[in-house]
Write a protein that holds these residues in place. Structure first.
Motif, mmCIF file in Angstrom:
data_model
loop_
_atom_site.group_PDB
_atom_site.id
_atom_site.type_symbol
_atom_site.label_atom_id
_atom_site.label_comp_id
_atom_site.label_asym_id
_atom_site.label_seq_id
_atom_site.Cartn_x
_atom_site.Cartn_y
_atom_site.Cartn_z
ATOM 1 N N PHE A 98 18.689 -67.713 -33.591
ATOM 2 C CA PHE A 98 17.520 -67.422 -34.422
ATOM 3 C C PHE A 98 17.235 -68.700 -35.208
ATOM 4 C CE2 PHE A 98 17.128 -62.773 -34.195
ATOM 5 C CZ PHE A 98 18.360 -62.413 -33.684
ATOM 6 N N GLU A 99 16.028 -69.207 -35.099
ATOM 7 C CA GLU A 99 15.626 -70.382 -35.874
ATOM 8 C C GLU A 99 14.438 -70.013 -36.746
ATOM 9 O OE1 GLU A 99 16.144 -74.297 -33.458
ATOM 10 O OE2 GLU A 99 15.516 -72.712 -32.068
ATOM 11 N N LEU A 100 14.439 -70.518 -37.975
ATOM 12 C CA LEU A 100 13.402 -70.194 -38.947
ATOM 13 C C LEU A 100 12.654 -71.463 -39.346
ATOM 14 C CD1 LEU A 100 15.514 -67.837 -41.257
ATOM 15 C CD2 LEU A 100 14.262 -67.275 -39.165
ATOM 16 N N PHE A 101 11.305 -71.371 -39.324
ATOM 17 C CA PHE A 101 10.450 -72.493 -39.684
ATOM 18 C C PHE A 101 9.432 -72.014 -40.706
ATOM 19 C CE2 PHE A 101 11.882 -72.935 -35.303
ATOM 20 C CZ PHE A 101 12.413 -74.219 -35.291
ATOM 21 N N PHE B 5 10.575 -54.559 -40.893
ATOM 22 C CA PHE B 5 11.560 -54.575 -41.976
ATOM 23 C C PHE B 5 11.203 -55.611 -43.043
ATOM 24 C CE2 PHE B 5 15.452 -56.104 -43.983
ATOM 25 C CZ PHE B 5 15.865 -54.925 -44.576
ATOM 26 N N VAL B 6 10.905 -56.835 -42.645
ATOM 27 C CA VAL B 6 10.661 -57.887 -43.650
ATOM 28 C C VAL B 6 9.266 -57.808 -44.262
ATOM 29 C CG1 VAL B 6 12.361 -59.475 -42.687
ATOM 30 C CG2 VAL B 6 9.961 -59.668 -41.987
ATOM 31 N N SER C 73 4.635 -67.567 -44.934
ATOM 32 C CA SER C 73 5.118 -66.915 -43.716
ATOM 33 C C SER C 73 6.236 -67.755 -43.094
ATOM 34 C CB SER C 73 3.974 -66.757 -42.709
ATOM 35 O OG SER C 73 2.960 -65.936 -43.246
ATOM 36 N N THR C 74 6.820 -67.215 -42.025
ATOM 37 C CA THR C 74 7.902 -67.916 -41.338
ATOM 38 C C THR C 74 7.756 -67.727 -39.828
ATOM 39 O OG1 THR C 74 9.389 -67.460 -43.193
ATOM 40 C CG2 THR C 74 10.419 -68.094 -41.098
ATOM 41 N N LEU C 75 7.830 -68.836 -39.109
ATOM 42 C CA LEU C 75 7.903 -68.747 -37.654
ATOM 43 C C LEU C 75 9.363 -68.490 -37.300
ATOM 44 C CD1 LEU C 75 6.782 -69.095 -34.753
ATOM 45 C CD2 LEU C 75 7.373 -71.528 -34.963
ATOM 46 N N LEU D 11 6.071 -64.226 -38.997
ATOM 47 C CA LEU D 11 6.200 -63.031 -39.817
ATOM 48 C C LEU D 11 5.728 -63.338 -41.240
ATOM 49 C CD1 LEU D 11 9.710 -61.802 -38.608
ATOM 50 C CD2 LEU D 11 7.457 -61.325 -37.626
ATOM 51 N N ALA D 12 5.068 -62.373 -41.851
ATOM 52 C CA ALA D 12 4.517 -62.544 -43.197
ATOM 53 C C ALA D 12 5.602 -62.304 -44.242
ATOM 54 C CB ALA D 12 3.335 -61.606 -43.394
#
Length: 142
Positions: A91-94, A138-139, A99-101, A12-13
């Motif tokens: 939910f994991e964020l990288f 949303f983001v 941006s974020t995977l 996501l951007a």
């Protein structure tokens, strides 16, 4: 019976901090996720919400937060009142530059009832929409 966890990923951007807020701030969650009366990103916190099945059935989701790693990981149990089975959603964020995977892992689906509303294809469709459309819009647009 499928025993592998369902994994859905999207890049996501938006920065990790913005996505973390979308995942943990109940007022923001109401705009892209489910309508929760209360939510706290705190291990042990319990919450519930009503979701809808394919034919309009109402399902009360019963969840308990199991892991919180600030801006990295949020996990909670995922079960339905009056139905067998218990699963867990993470939910994991990288971070990837600006941006974020985002990776959603839903394990334990094999414990759910044998019904189209609880089939892995139904969860795949739901998480794909939630991550790839609802959270993304949303983001990326707020």
């Amino acid at each position: 019976m499928e025993t592998q966890p369902l994994i859905v990923e999207r890049t996501l951007a938006a920065p990790v901090s913005k996505i973390w807020q979308a995942l943990t701030d109940n007022e923001k969650m109401k705009k892209w996720y489910f309508q929760l009366e209360n939510f706290e990103a705190r291990v042990g916190f319990e919450f519930e919400f009503v979701g809808q099945g394919r034919k309009g059935e109402k399902y009360l989701h019963k969840c308990r937060v199991t892991a919180v790693e600030f801006q990295k990981k949020l996990s909670y149990t995922w079960a339905y009142e009056n139905y067998p089975g218990s699963s867990e959603v993470s939910f994991e964020l990288f971070p990837e530059g600006d941006s974020t995977l985002v990776r959603i892992t839903h394990s334990g689906l094999e414990t759910m009832p044998d019904s189209p509303d609880f089939a892995i294809s139904s969860f795949t469709e739901g998480w794909t929409y939630i991550l790839g459309t609802s959270l993304k819009q949303f983001v990326e647009e707020v």
